[in-house]
Scaffold this active site. Structure first.
Site, PDB file in Angstrom:
ATOM      1  N   GLY A  45      38.507 -32.291 -17.355  1.00 26.93           N
ATOM      2  CA  GLY A  45      39.903 -32.677 -17.199  1.00 26.93           C
ATOM      3  C   GLY A  45      40.365 -32.390 -15.789  1.00 26.93           C
ATOM      4  O   GLY A  45      39.797 -31.524 -15.108  1.00 26.93           O
ATOM      5  N   GLN A  50      46.126 -30.963  -8.801  1.00 31.05           N
ATOM      6  CA  GLN A  50      44.883 -30.333  -8.357  1.00 31.05           C
ATOM      7  C   GLN A  50      44.251 -31.051  -7.170  1.00 31.05           C
ATOM      8  O   GLN A  50      43.420 -30.477  -6.471  1.00 31.05           O
ATOM      9  CB  GLN A  50      43.864 -30.274  -9.504  1.00 31.05           C
ATOM     10  CG  GLN A  50      44.257 -29.326 -10.620  1.00 31.05           C
ATOM     11  CD  GLN A  50      43.203 -29.288 -11.696  1.00 31.05           C
ATOM     12  OE1 GLN A  50      43.198 -30.124 -12.592  1.00 31.05           O
ATOM     13  NE2 GLN A  50      42.283 -28.344 -11.604  1.00 31.05           N
ATOM     14  N   CYS A  92      38.694 -23.543 -14.934  1.00 32.46           N
ATOM     15  CA  CYS A  92      39.496 -24.560 -14.269  1.00 32.46           C
ATOM     16  C   CYS A  92      38.870 -24.837 -12.903  1.00 32.46           C
ATOM     17  O   CYS A  92      38.470 -23.902 -12.209  1.00 32.46           O
ATOM     18  CB  CYS A  92      40.925 -24.053 -14.105  1.00 32.46           C
ATOM     19  SG  CYS A  92      41.993 -25.185 -13.216  1.00 32.46           S
ATOM     20  N   LEU A  93      38.815 -26.110 -12.531  1.00 32.91           N
ATOM     21  CA  LEU A  93      38.219 -26.465 -11.236  1.00 32.91           C
ATOM     22  C   LEU A  93      39.015 -25.884 -10.070  1.00 32.91           C
ATOM     23  O   LEU A  93      38.504 -25.771  -8.965  1.00 32.91           O
ATOM     24  CB  LEU A  93      38.117 -27.990 -11.098  1.00 32.91           C
ATOM     25  CG  LEU A  93      37.148 -28.685 -12.072  1.00 32.91           C
ATOM     26  CD1 LEU A  93      37.258 -30.197 -11.930  1.00 32.91           C
ATOM     27  CD2 LEU A  93      35.719 -28.225 -11.862  1.00 32.91           C
ATOM     28  N   HIS A 134      45.821 -27.825 -21.439  1.00 32.87           N
ATOM     29  CA  HIS A 134      45.499 -27.209 -20.143  1.00 32.87           C
ATOM     30  C   HIS A 134      45.961 -28.124 -18.992  1.00 32.87           C
ATOM     31  O   HIS A 134      46.586 -27.667 -18.040  1.00 32.87           O
ATOM     32  CB  HIS A 134      43.983 -26.953 -20.086  1.00 32.87           C
ATOM     33  CG  HIS A 134      43.458 -26.432 -18.785  1.00 32.87           C
ATOM     34  ND1 HIS A 134      42.814 -25.221 -18.668  1.00 32.87           N
ATOM     35  CD2 HIS A 134      43.452 -26.973 -17.541  1.00 32.87           C
ATOM     36  CE1 HIS A 134      42.457 -25.031 -17.399  1.00 32.87           C
ATOM     37  NE2 HIS A 134      42.825 -26.084 -16.695  1.00 32.87           N
ATOM     38  N   GLU A 135      45.664 -29.410 -19.106  1.00 29.54           N
ATOM     39  CA  GLU A 135      46.023 -30.350 -18.016  1.00 29.54           C
ATOM     40  C   GLU A 135      47.543 -30.543 -17.926  1.00 29.54           C
ATOM     41  O   GLU A 135      48.095 -30.631 -16.829  1.00 29.54           O
ATOM     42  CB  GLU A 135      45.329 -31.698 -18.196  1.00 29.54           C
ATOM     43  CG  GLU A 135      43.794 -31.657 -18.221  1.00 29.54           C
ATOM     44  CD  GLU A 135      43.178 -30.803 -17.130  1.00 29.54           C
ATOM     45  OE1 GLU A 135      43.737 -30.736 -16.019  1.00 29.54           O
ATOM     46  OE2 GLU A 135      42.134 -30.164 -17.392  1.00 29.54           O
ATOM     47  N   HIS A 138      49.181 -27.888 -16.036  1.00 31.29           N
ATOM     48  CA  HIS A 138      49.105 -28.050 -14.582  1.00 31.29           C
ATOM     49  C   HIS A 138      50.330 -28.785 -14.034  1.00 31.29           C
ATOM     50  O   HIS A 138      50.782 -28.509 -12.926  1.00 31.29           O
ATOM     51  CB  HIS A 138      47.863 -28.873 -14.192  1.00 31.29           C
ATOM     52  CG  HIS A 138      46.613 -28.063 -14.026  1.00 31.29           C
ATOM     53  ND1 HIS A 138      46.468 -27.108 -13.042  1.00 31.29           N
ATOM     54  CD2 HIS A 138      45.434 -28.086 -14.692  1.00 31.29           C
ATOM     55  CE1 HIS A 138      45.249 -26.575 -13.123  1.00 31.29           C
ATOM     56  NE2 HIS A 138      44.595 -27.147 -14.119  1.00 31.29           N
TER      57      HIS A 138
HETATM   58 NI    NI Z   1      42.654 -26.717 -14.721  1.00 32.25          NI
END
Ligand code: NI
Length: 170
Positions: A45, A50, A92-93, A134-135, A138
């Protein structure tokens, strides 16, 4: 085109993202770039903030990065209902070298627009439900580390400060 993924504590990640007024070719291009970036980074995701775009757009594919069978792009996603509780291990990236247990709703229903500007409603459970929550977090400037224990968070922040002090690339 692959985009650079911002890392915590970049301030863009803390910002509340703006709603998308119209699904323009630029938005479609960004969605494509985000999918490419997500797959290349072996994520499931990714949210627009991000990659430095503070707008309400997310991409998710829980079959990725190996299968890439269910790319899902949602413009202005909103959780309209959720139920149950589940604890899962998240990463998370944008959050380097940390995974932690996070408690979230077990199932959720998300409403938004697709890239043609049509309304969509997605009912999700399991990993897809967790990933969508989660997304969408963000987009409100919330990271999974805002949902972990205070002690874990303090230790992680100390580690990040040390990396920054040592001039290590985040
Ligand atoms: Ni994330």
């Amino acid at each position: 085109m692959q985009r650079k993924i911002l890392k915590y504590p970049d301030p863009v990640l803390k910002r509340k993202a703006e709603a998308i007024a119209a699904v323009t070719p630029e938005v479609r291009q960004l969605a494509e770039d985000m999918l490419e970036t997500m797959y290349a980074s072996e994520g499931i995701g990714l949210a627009a903030p991000q990659v430095g775009e503070s707008i309400r757009l997310i991409v998710v594919d829980v079959t990725g990065p190996e299968k890439r069978e269910e790319p899902l792009v949602i413009v202005n996603p909103e959780i309209i209902c959720s139920a149950g509780e589940v604890v899962s291990d998240e990463g998370c990236l944008s959050v380097k070298e940390l995974r932690s247990e996070v408690t979230r709703a077990e199932t959720c229903t998300v409403r938004g627009l697709d890239l043609d500007g049509n309304a969509v409603e997605i009912e999700a459970e399991g990993m897809k439900s967790v990933c969508l929550q989660h997304e969408i977090d963000h987009l409100d400037g919330v990271l999974f580390i805002d949902r972990i224990s205070r002690l874990k968070r303090t230790l992680y922040d100390a580690k990040v400060r040390k990396w920054i002090r040592l001039g290590r690339k985040l």
